[in-house]
Design an enzyme around this catalytic site. Sequence first.
Site, PDB file in Angstrom:
ATOM      1  N   LYS A  12       0.854  -1.193   0.000  1.00 22.00           N
ATOM      2  CA  LYS A  12       0.000   0.000   0.000  1.00 22.00           C
ATOM      3  C   LYS A  12       0.881   1.230   0.000  1.00 22.00           C
ATOM      4  O   LYS A  12       2.036   1.228   0.440  1.00 22.00           O
ATOM      5  CB  LYS A  12      -0.940   0.006   1.201  1.00 22.00           C
ATOM      6  CG  LYS A  12      -0.282  -0.003   2.587  1.00 22.00           C
ATOM      7  CD  LYS A  12       0.242   1.326   3.108  1.00 22.00           C
ATOM      8  CE  LYS A  12       0.808   1.227   4.506  1.00 22.00           C
ATOM      9  NZ  LYS A  12       1.534   2.441   4.956  1.00 22.00           N
ATOM     10  N   ASP A 142      -2.829  -1.462  10.268  1.00 16.82           N
ATOM     11  CA  ASP A 142      -3.031  -1.466   8.817  1.00 16.82           C
ATOM     12  C   ASP A 142      -3.739  -2.721   8.316  1.00 16.82           C
ATOM     13  O   ASP A 142      -4.219  -2.748   7.175  1.00 16.82           O
ATOM     14  CB  ASP A 142      -1.688  -1.347   8.086  1.00 16.82           C
ATOM     15  CG  ASP A 142      -1.072   0.035   8.191  1.00 16.82           C
ATOM     16  OD1 ASP A 142      -1.766   0.964   8.638  1.00 16.82           O
ATOM     17  OD2 ASP A 142       0.111   0.184   7.831  1.00 16.82           O
TER      18      ASP A 142
END
Length: 292
Positions: A12, A142
């Site tokens: 990401k 996350d």
Amino acid sequence: MTSLKNCPAPAKLNLFLHVNGRRADGYHLLQTVFQLIDHGDTLHFDLRDDAAIRRVTDLPGVPEESDLIVRAARLLQAEVLRRTGALPRGVDIAIDKVLPMGGGLGGGSSDAATTLMALNALWQAGLSKEELMALGLPLGADIPFFIFGETAFAEGVGEAMRPVQAPDCWYVVIEPGVAVPTAAIFCSEHLTRDTPVVIITDFSSHLENRNGLKGFGKNDLQQVATKLFPPVAEAIEWLSAYGDARMTGSGACVFSAVATEAEADAVLAKVPAKWKAWKAKALNRHPIIAKL
């Protein structure tokens, strides 16, 4: 089904990362946009005849017992036992590791999320996406994003997410060759903790007006990381000649958006040999969704 092979665990990028405050328990209040990209690790799962969870790939510097992959698998195994009274078969987990540690790319969290999603299918556990997100959150802030599985505007400590449209573009990513410990950044007395809150339409309007290649906001962690780790500052300065370069997460990797793959290749051809660099396409959805 006794195995699942070639399960993607993509990286990401944080297209921006604002620190808006700090809770009484010490956790920071954040706002960010998480962007999936088509570059990452790959995991392989094979069921065992006993109940053991084993990582069969050696990862230097990552003991098996503390690995998020193993911890996520054991957490889900225990949850299935709690719900059904039956202990699922153990699993051997192999990983083709590509993403660097301490790079701000979410590698460990992505691996854990892929583990939870793959084993949920392999064990036929039947947990919903929301249940898997809640299960993964204590392991890493996350992890819920990767299970959420699409570009997201995130708030709070990163657990409150809404889908958002982001640029359909390519990214050039540089690994400066240092590992940045997240705790060192968040503990710094120099960290900005009072960036004004934005709303999701602020981000969307910015993209509409600036075609997506000019970054929105900033990364509040970048100022601290560049002072503590000069190679990060050097990589940002170099990449800034070719676009709006910034750090992702708490570092160390830096990135810049470009419109086409050809433009990405042109920048990559000029990257100094001392750095590892690569290109990646923006993804709208997690690639494991189609596989499962």
